[in-house]
Motif scaffolding. Structure first.
Motif, PDB file in Angstrom:
ATOM      1  N   LEU A 272      -6.273  21.068  25.418  1.00 37.00           N
ATOM      2  CA  LEU A 272      -7.676  20.721  25.233  1.00 37.00           C
ATOM      3  C   LEU A 272      -8.541  21.966  25.343  1.00 37.00           C
ATOM      4  CD1 LEU A 272      -7.824  17.574  27.570  1.00 37.00           C
ATOM      5  CD2 LEU A 272      -7.875  17.519  25.062  1.00 37.00           C
ATOM      6  N   ALA A 273      -9.674  21.970  24.638  1.00 40.58           N
ATOM      7  CA  ALA A 273     -10.651  23.054  24.737  1.00 40.58           C
ATOM      8  C   ALA A 273     -12.009  22.498  24.335  1.00 40.58           C
ATOM      9  CB  ALA A 273     -10.271  24.229  23.853  1.00 40.58           C
ATOM     10  N   VAL A 274     -13.076  23.100  24.878  1.00 43.99           N
ATOM     11  CA  VAL A 274     -14.437  22.665  24.602  1.00 43.99           C
ATOM     12  C   VAL A 274     -15.248  23.858  24.120  1.00 43.99           C
ATOM     13  CG1 VAL A 274     -16.501  21.530  25.531  1.00 43.99           C
ATOM     14  CG2 VAL A 274     -14.250  20.922  26.417  1.00 43.99           C
ATOM     15  N   THR A 275     -16.099  23.640  23.115  1.00 41.42           N
ATOM     16  CA  THR A 275     -16.956  24.704  22.606  1.00 41.42           C
ATOM     17  C   THR A 275     -17.993  25.100  23.648  1.00 41.42           C
ATOM     18  OG1 THR A 275     -18.399  23.056  21.581  1.00 41.42           O
ATOM     19  CG2 THR A 275     -16.657  24.013  20.210  1.00 41.42           C
ATOM     20  N   HIS A 276     -18.634  26.253  23.433  1.00 40.41           N
ATOM     21  CA  HIS A 276     -19.583  26.778  24.421  1.00 40.41           C
ATOM     22  C   HIS A 276     -20.809  25.891  24.588  1.00 40.41           C
ATOM     23  CE1 HIS A 276     -17.565  30.448  25.497  1.00 40.41           C
ATOM     24  NE2 HIS A 276     -17.400  30.790  24.235  1.00 40.41           N
ATOM     25  N   ASP A 277     -21.197  25.146  23.548  1.00 38.69           N
ATOM     26  CA  ASP A 277     -22.348  24.262  23.688  1.00 38.69           C
ATOM     27  C   ASP A 277     -21.977  22.917  24.289  1.00 38.69           C
ATOM     28  OD1 ASP A 277     -21.007  23.021  21.630  1.00 38.69           O
ATOM     29  OD2 ASP A 277     -22.563  23.354  20.121  1.00 38.69           O
ATOM     30  N   GLY A 278     -20.680  22.680  24.531  1.00 36.10           N
ATOM     31  CA  GLY A 278     -20.232  21.448  25.162  1.00 36.10           C
ATOM     32  C   GLY A 278     -20.283  20.229  24.278  1.00 36.10           C
ATOM     33  N   ARG A 279     -20.582  20.380  22.987  1.00 33.99           N
ATOM     34  CA  ARG A 279     -20.750  19.227  22.105  1.00 33.99           C
ATOM     35  C   ARG A 279     -19.484  18.893  21.311  1.00 33.99           C
ATOM     36  NH1 ARG A 279     -25.813  17.500  21.307  1.00 33.99           N
ATOM     37  NH2 ARG A 279     -25.329  16.712  19.211  1.00 33.99           N
ATOM     38  N   THR A 280     -18.535  19.814  21.272  1.00 38.78           N
ATOM     39  CA  THR A 280     -17.314  19.572  20.504  1.00 38.78           C
ATOM     40  C   THR A 280     -16.095  19.791  21.383  1.00 38.78           C
ATOM     41  OG1 THR A 280     -18.388  20.318  18.463  1.00 38.78           O
ATOM     42  CG2 THR A 280     -15.981  20.206  18.460  1.00 38.78           C
ATOM     43  N   LEU A 281     -15.214  18.815  21.385  1.00 40.84           N
ATOM     44  CA  LEU A 281     -13.946  18.909  22.104  1.00 40.84           C
ATOM     45  C   LEU A 281     -12.826  19.068  21.080  1.00 40.84           C
ATOM     46  CD1 LEU A 281     -12.182  18.450  24.756  1.00 40.84           C
ATOM     47  CD2 LEU A 281     -12.074  16.055  24.010  1.00 40.84           C
ATOM     48  N   VAL A 282     -11.888  19.964  21.363  1.00 40.89           N
ATOM     49  CA  VAL A 282     -10.721  20.174  20.503  1.00 40.89           C
ATOM     50  C   VAL A 282      -9.490  19.712  21.269  1.00 40.89           C
ATOM     51  CG1 VAL A 282      -9.404  21.819  19.136  1.00 40.89           C
ATOM     52  CG2 VAL A 282     -11.859  22.174  19.476  1.00 40.89           C
ATOM     53  N   SER A 283      -8.661  18.908  20.619  1.00 42.41           N
ATOM     54  CA  SER A 283      -7.447  18.403  21.261  1.00 42.41           C
ATOM     55  C   SER A 283      -6.256  18.609  20.332  1.00 42.41           C
ATOM     56  CB  SER A 283      -7.586  16.912  21.606  1.00 42.41           C
ATOM     57  OG  SER A 283      -7.797  16.145  20.428  1.00 42.41           O
ATOM     58  N   GLY A 284      -5.122  18.958  20.911  1.00 42.01           N
ATOM     59  CA  GLY A 284      -3.865  19.074  20.172  1.00 42.01           C
ATOM     60  C   GLY A 284      -2.851  18.123  20.772  1.00 42.01           C
ATOM     61  N   ALA A 285      -1.940  17.623  19.941  1.00 41.57           N
ATOM     62  CA  ALA A 285      -1.012  16.599  20.426  1.00 41.57           C
ATOM     63  C   ALA A 285       0.340  16.733  19.743  1.00 41.57           C
ATOM     64  CB  ALA A 285      -1.594  15.204  20.201  1.00 41.57           C
ATOM     65  N   ASP A 286       1.287  15.944  20.256  1.00 40.06           N
ATOM     66  CA  ASP A 286       2.631  15.909  19.685  1.00 40.06           C
ATOM     67  C   ASP A 286       2.671  15.248  18.315  1.00 40.06           C
ATOM     68  OD1 ASP A 286       3.831  17.239  21.745  1.00 40.06           O
ATOM     69  OD2 ASP A 286       4.511  15.446  22.805  1.00 40.06           O
TER      70      ASP A 286
END
Length: 401
Positions: A272-286
């Motif tokens: 998981l990761a979040v952009t600097h503005d906190g408005r977008t979350l990035v997720s990776g999965a199997d």
């Protein structure tokens, strides 16, 4: 096109590249970096313009300079398969996890300064604080340890091999680790298969909050303001809870039906990761996808398909060498081969002045004059290097006196 943040991803099966760089605002692939396959949770950015990742399933670490052209690639040998990797913000110190051991290296010289053995099972995650003063290790034994970097690089202090804090609140392997901002005042977020996410104070070692869910947790992160925490689950959902109005009790249970969930993945969430503005979350999965979520609406706005299970997602400031109309790429980091034996504590730590090879904008017509000019530049750099070395030796001797 907004070129503020760059998204870096890797998966376990891609035959053509190790890491891909994406524009998160458009989903366009910007560049790829080839060589091996990145091990889960080991992709890191060095000094804002270089990359490093451990080889998945075998010994070695890969390094690249991020550039559209001349992406210099270097491979470092390690004594075993690296399960976790962390580099401080200055790209001077590197911590590798080989099974349950932690190896602390000085990158410019390659020296192995110390080997730490506090965990009883394989280390699963490593993270530095944003000021580089401490690093945190988490392992399959359920332990989380905080290590002061200064004590690890000092020969006498490193002999004890004891961390600043050891947290043993998890009953199953720790699967996720995130260190917030604030230097020594940072908060540390951990999650585990025991269905709990815990929040600690780095400086004091105090447990601030423990939140339990109805599913095993596999990844954790927080937005830059640390107002909201996101955790991934083995079933593919991304759950979150707010820290703006924390509960009065130290422990809290959140049933699944009461948690704001981001649903869309069909496999275990791995990163998981979040952009600097906190408005977008990035997720990776199997399930071989990377998803970008709009946090306020909890909607998936973009899906990036991959060839295999996603092993890393990292957000970083967009390097100048990858921008449109980019200037010449910066010189690659000077990283020496990693030593496998501990260095002599009495030996001085040499500071090397690296001369980057850059083409002359206006080459001289007379080759002899050009060679003489380069010789004078090299002689001047050698004088500077000698003066720096003499200054540091005198400083260290004066401090000991």
């Amino acid at each position: 096109m907004s070129q503020l943040e760059l998204l870096l991803t890797s998966d376990a099966e891609s035959p053509s590249w190790n890491t891909a760089a994406w524009d998160p605002s458009t989903g366009t692939q910007v560049a790829v970096f080839r060589g091996g396959r990145a091990a889960a949770g080991t992709l890191v950015v060095l000094a804002g313009h270089s990359l490093a990742s451990a080889d998945g399933g075998r010994a070695g670490v890969q390094l690249w300079r991020m550039a559209r052209r001349d992406a210099v690639h270097q491979r470092l040998s390690t004594p075993g398969a690296v399960g976790a990797l962390a580099v401080d913000p200055s790209a001077a110190w590197c911590v590798l996890a080989v099974a349950e051991r932690l190896l602390v290296h000085h990158l410019p010289s390659g020296r192995l300064l110390t080997v730490l053995a506090r965990h009883y099972q394989a280390v699963t995650a490593l993270r530095f604080s944003d000021d580089g003063s401490h690093f945190v290790s988490a392992a399959a034994d359920g332990l989380v340890a905080v290590w002061p970097l200064a004590a690890c690089v000092d020969a006498e202090a490193a002999r004890s091999g004891e961390p600043l804090h050891v947290w043993s609140d998890h009953s199953l392997p720790v699967t996720g680790l995130h260190v917030g901002g604030g230097g020594v005042r940072a908060r540390v977020f951990t999650c585990s298969r025991d269905q709990t996410c815990k929040v600690y104070q780095l400086a004091s070692g105090q447990l601030l909050l423990s939140v339990s869910f109805d599913a095993g947790l596999t990844a954790v992160t927080a937005d830059p303001a640390e107002s909201r925490v996101f955790v991934g689950t083995g079933a593919g959902a991304v759950l979150s809870f707010a820290l703006v109005d924390p509960p009065r009790s130290l422990e809290q249970h959140l049933p699944t039906e009461q948690v704001a969930a981001l649903t869309g993945h069909t496999g275990r969430v791995t990163c998981l990761a979040v952009t600097h503005d906190g408005r977008t979350l990035v997720s990776g999965a199997d399930d071989q996808t990377v998803r970008l979520w709009h946090v306020p609406s909890r909607q998936c706005v973009r899906t990036l398909p991959h060839r295999g299970a996603v092993t890393n997602v990292v957000l970083t400031a967009w390097p100048a060498a990858l921008r449109d109309g980019a200037p010449p790429a910066p010189p690659p980091l000077h990283v020496a081969p990693l030593q496998r034996q501990r260095a002599d504590p009495a030996a001085p730590l040499e500071l090397d002045l690296v001369i980057a090879e850059r083409p002359l904008e206006e080459p001289a017509d007379d080759q002899a004059d050009t060679i003489e000019q380069l010789r004078r530049q090299i002689a001047a750099c050698e004088d500077v290097n000698s003066s720096m070395y003499e200054f540091m030796v005198n400083k260290v001797m004066n401090e000991r006196e």
